[in-house]
Design a protein around this motif. Structure first.
Motif, PDB file in Angstrom:
ATOM      1  N   PHE A 124       0.812  -1.207   0.000  1.00 37.32           N
ATOM      2  CA  PHE A 124       0.000   0.000   0.000  1.00 37.32           C
ATOM      3  C   PHE A 124       0.854   1.269   0.000  1.00 37.32           C
ATOM      4  O   PHE A 124       0.314   2.376   0.060  1.00 37.32           O
ATOM      5  CB  PHE A 124      -0.925   0.008   1.219  1.00 37.32           C
ATOM      6  CG  PHE A 124      -1.904  -1.134   1.232  1.00 37.32           C
ATOM      7  CD1 PHE A 124      -3.003  -1.131   0.403  1.00 37.32           C
ATOM      8  CD2 PHE A 124      -1.708  -2.217   2.077  1.00 37.32           C
ATOM      9  CE1 PHE A 124      -3.904  -2.186   0.406  1.00 37.32           C
ATOM     10  CE2 PHE A 124      -2.608  -3.271   2.089  1.00 37.32           C
ATOM     11  CZ  PHE A 124      -3.707  -3.258   1.254  1.00 37.32           C
ATOM     12  N   ALA A 125       2.158   1.130  -0.052  1.00 37.60           N
ATOM     13  CA  ALA A 125       3.028   2.312  -0.010  1.00 37.60           C
ATOM     14  C   ALA A 125       4.304   2.050  -0.802  1.00 37.60           C
ATOM     15  O   ALA A 125       5.410   2.235  -0.307  1.00 37.60           O
ATOM     16  CB  ALA A 125       3.355   2.678   1.434  1.00 37.60           C
ATOM     17  N   VAL A 126       4.170   1.625  -2.054  1.00 38.72           N
ATOM     18  CA  VAL A 126       5.331   1.351  -2.889  1.00 38.72           C
ATOM     19  C   VAL A 126       5.933   2.679  -3.352  1.00 38.72           C
ATOM     20  O   VAL A 126       5.215   3.535  -3.870  1.00 38.72           O
ATOM     21  CB  VAL A 126       4.941   0.508  -4.115  1.00 38.72           C
ATOM     22  CG1 VAL A 126       6.173   0.153  -4.929  1.00 38.72           C
ATOM     23  CG2 VAL A 126       4.205  -0.757  -3.684  1.00 38.72           C
ATOM     24  N   PRO A 127       7.229   2.877  -3.163  1.00 32.12           N
ATOM     25  CA  PRO A 127       7.832   4.130  -3.628  1.00 32.12           C
ATOM     26  C   PRO A 127       7.830   4.227  -5.150  1.00 32.12           C
ATOM     27  O   PRO A 127       7.990   3.233  -5.845  1.00 32.12           O
ATOM     28  CB  PRO A 127       9.260   4.061  -3.073  1.00 32.12           C
ATOM     29  CG  PRO A 127       9.526   2.615  -2.868  1.00 32.12           C
ATOM     30  CD  PRO A 127       8.212   1.992  -2.515  1.00 32.12           C
ATOM     31  N   GLY A 128       7.650   5.430  -5.664  1.00 29.50           N
ATOM     32  CA  GLY A 128       7.647   5.634  -7.109  1.00 29.50           C
ATOM     33  C   GLY A 128       6.278   5.410  -7.718  1.00 29.50           C
ATOM     34  O   GLY A 128       5.277   5.178  -7.039  1.00 29.50           O
ATOM     35  N   THR A 129       6.242   5.475  -9.033  1.00 27.36           N
ATOM     36  CA  THR A 129       5.010   5.298  -9.796  1.00 27.36           C
ATOM     37  C   THR A 129       4.894   3.848 -10.240  1.00 27.36           C
ATOM     38  O   THR A 129       5.819   3.298 -10.831  1.00 27.36           O
ATOM     39  CB  THR A 129       5.015   6.218 -11.031  1.00 27.36           C
ATOM     40  OG1 THR A 129       5.184   7.569 -10.610  1.00 27.36           O
ATOM     41  CG2 THR A 129       3.727   6.093 -11.806  1.00 27.36           C
TER      42      THR A 129
END
Length: 564
Positions: A124-129
């Motif tokens: 639920f909080a992956v860095p980046g796009t």
């Protein structure tokens, strides 16, 4: 099997190779396998994961009595355990919404979450796009399960039913529920869907459209738990057995399951310390056009071009490929055309010579789990990645002798009939190809190589604090068990990475626990203690704002969660 003319291929051998793409996470649920650990066990043991259904099972599934005595009714089907189960609260859905949503969408969402965790990320909080590329089989859930209940369908409304059951929303539903803001493309190219999705995801990464990409597909056959009626001349197997490339092959069997992979540019994955499970060197997508017997028939030239273009983009030649995971449906025309196209492509790339008979291994996962339709390509891709990781070629189930119509002795290919070592680590890495072809003529071919050697684990220099969480106490107990099993499998090399991923790569949930351990062995002892001695339960408190409900069936991983 004459090779095509060079001017017909529309590729050049000096074309610039594509930037390599890393597979940094995977998740799959297949017949006979709830996760990739069980999937690898079934593959390596050469298991047929089909189920044979009895009269009472068929009656309970709603099969009409007239079919039970029909000698042409086939009872062997590849089923998926818990296909009807879904943790609605975990993904912020009401039970009513979840019950009306296509189970293929639900499965894709679960797999997307699990694949991100396998890569070591808080889903639920992956860095980046993060982009999402995926598809599912034609929806029949609304017809069989929703519209039959007119009152329920009326209360839901036409728009809601469309959103919950239209394949247009497979990818965007995952993006919405996981908070992913990259492109969301639902792909639909029939049986090549999920491998085409992988190709599109790789292209998007190279174009800078996203930093991370999810790609895959799902299929759940409805009505669920039914067999099928065989008819002469159909593509279905008369006896419910899928025998790719075998002399007794008589058709294919459609099954249930799905898979999702997490992709990043290799350079980014290495810089970020991601686990690189395999590397995609190149891929291509083509269509057969009109040069074939019918719309649903495959074409030699289109498949040949897909193989040649993918290998050219990858900068590889026929002598570089050890193994091909074929589409391999077990149908007479499909297998024949696939072998003809592969051989034609290899002869073209070898410029007429240098092809050693039986030098390239060939297999098909459909012999284990059946034909998963839109998910077939990603199933073959995941199987191949596991083989690359383990350095083993696994049996093509039910293969006893080659189909003489294929004339395999005149080709570079041999079917893998038994488990065998796949040596690597010499002058070049283990290298494989995966094919997937769809009705309508859209072909996909992907070139893979084993990932770079994993960096040595960092030894613990003192006691470490392990933290984990779940939504409910039963879910926490299961997570604890899986964490202990993971540390047992991976040993001390994985301990510090496990600690790090649990702290920064997992969503925080209400049922939180912790333990202090100086080694993986100590941690396993604490986690396995039936009385919970040494496990710390923090004081009650509100979890972080981003917290969601924890899936009871998903275990944490330590920057990677390899099988076995």
């Amino acid at each position: 099997m004459n090779p095509p003319e060079k001017q017909d291929m529309n590729v050049t051998t000096d074309e610039q190779t594509a930037a390599p793409v890393a597979i940094v996470g995977m998740a799959g649920r297949f017949p006979g396998a709830r996760n990739l650990e069980e999937f690898w066990l079934a593959l390596s043991e050469g298991e047929d994961c089909f189920s044979t259904l009895g009269d009472e099972e068929l009656r309970a599934a709603g099969v009409e009595e007239r079919h039970l005595g029909d000698p042409h009714y086939v009872r062997r089907v590849p089923l998926l355990e818990d296909a009807d189960r879904f943790d609605a609260a975990f993904f912020g859905m009401t039970p009513r919404e979840a019950s009306m949503r296509d189970p293929q969408q639900r499965l894709f969402l679960e797999l997307a979450h699990s694949a991100l965790e396998d890569a070591g990320y808080d889903a639920f909080a992956v860095p980046g796009t993060v982009g999402v590329y995926g598809g599912a089989a034609s929806n029949r859930y609304a017809e069989f399960n929703i519209r039959a209940n007119k009152e329920l369908a009326a209360r839901a409304g036409a728009l809601s039913l469309d959103i919950y059951n239209n394949n247009d929303y497979v990818a965007s539903t995952a993006s919405y529920r996981l908070g992913l803001t990259g492109p969301a493309l639902s792909v639909a190219t029939a049986c090549s869907t999920s491998l085409v999705a992988v190709h599109l995801a790789c292209e998007a990464l190279r174009a800078g459209e996203c930093d991370v990409a999810l790609a895959g597909g799902t299929e759940i056959e409805l009505p669920y738990g039914h067999g099928y009626r065989w008819a002469p001349g159909s593509i279905y197997s008369q006896d419910g057995v899928c025998r790719p490339f075998d002399a007794k092959a008589n058709g294919t069997v459609f099954g249930n399951g799905g898979g999702v992979v997490v992709l990043k540019l290799l350079a980014d994955a290495l810089a970020d310390g991601d686990p690189v499970r395999a590397v995609i060197r190149g891929s291509a997508v083509t269509n057969d056009g009109s040069d074939r017997v019918s719309f649903s028939a495959p074409g030699v030239d289109g498949q040949t071009r897909a193989v040649v273009e993918a290998m050219t983009v990858a900068g590889l030649g026929p002598g570089d490929v050890d193994y091909v995971e074929a589409h391999g449906t077990g149908t007479d025309i499909g297998d024949s055309i696939e072998i003809e196209a592969l051989t034609s492509a290899y002869r073209f790339l070898a410029e007429g010579g240098g092809l050693t008979p039986s030098s390239v291994a060939l297999g098909s996962v459909k012999s284990n789990i059946g034909h998963l339709g839109p998910a077939a390509g990603v199933a073959g891709l995941i199987k191949t990645v596991l083989c690359l990781e383990h350095g083993e070629l696994v049996p093509t189930v039910h293969f006893t002798e080659p189909n003489p119509k294929l004339n395999l002795g005149a080709t570079p290919f041999r079917v893998v009939g038994q488990r065998d070592a796949w040596p690597g680590g010499g002058e070049r890495p283990r290298t494989a190809a995966v094919s997937s072809f769809g009705v309508g003529g859209t072909n996909a071919h992907v070139l893979l190589e084993q990932g770079p050697a994993a960096r040595p684990g960092t030894p613990a220099d003192g006691p470490e604090l392990l933290v984990w969480s779940a939504r409910t106490e039963p879910a926490e107990a299961e997570v604890r068990t899986r964490l202990a099993r993971h540390l047992t499998w991976q040993g001390e090399d994985a301990f510090v990475d496990t600690v790090s991923t649990l702290r920064g790569g997992r969503t925080a949930h209400r049922e939180r626990r912790a333990a202090v351990a100086g080694s993986a062995r100590d941690a396993v002892s604490l986690l396995s203690d039936a009385e919970g001695r040494g496990v710390i339960r923090p004081a009650e408190g509100r979890p972080p704002a981003r917290s969601r409900c924890s899936s009871p069936g998903r275990a944490p991983s330590a920057r990677r969660w390899p099988p076995g």
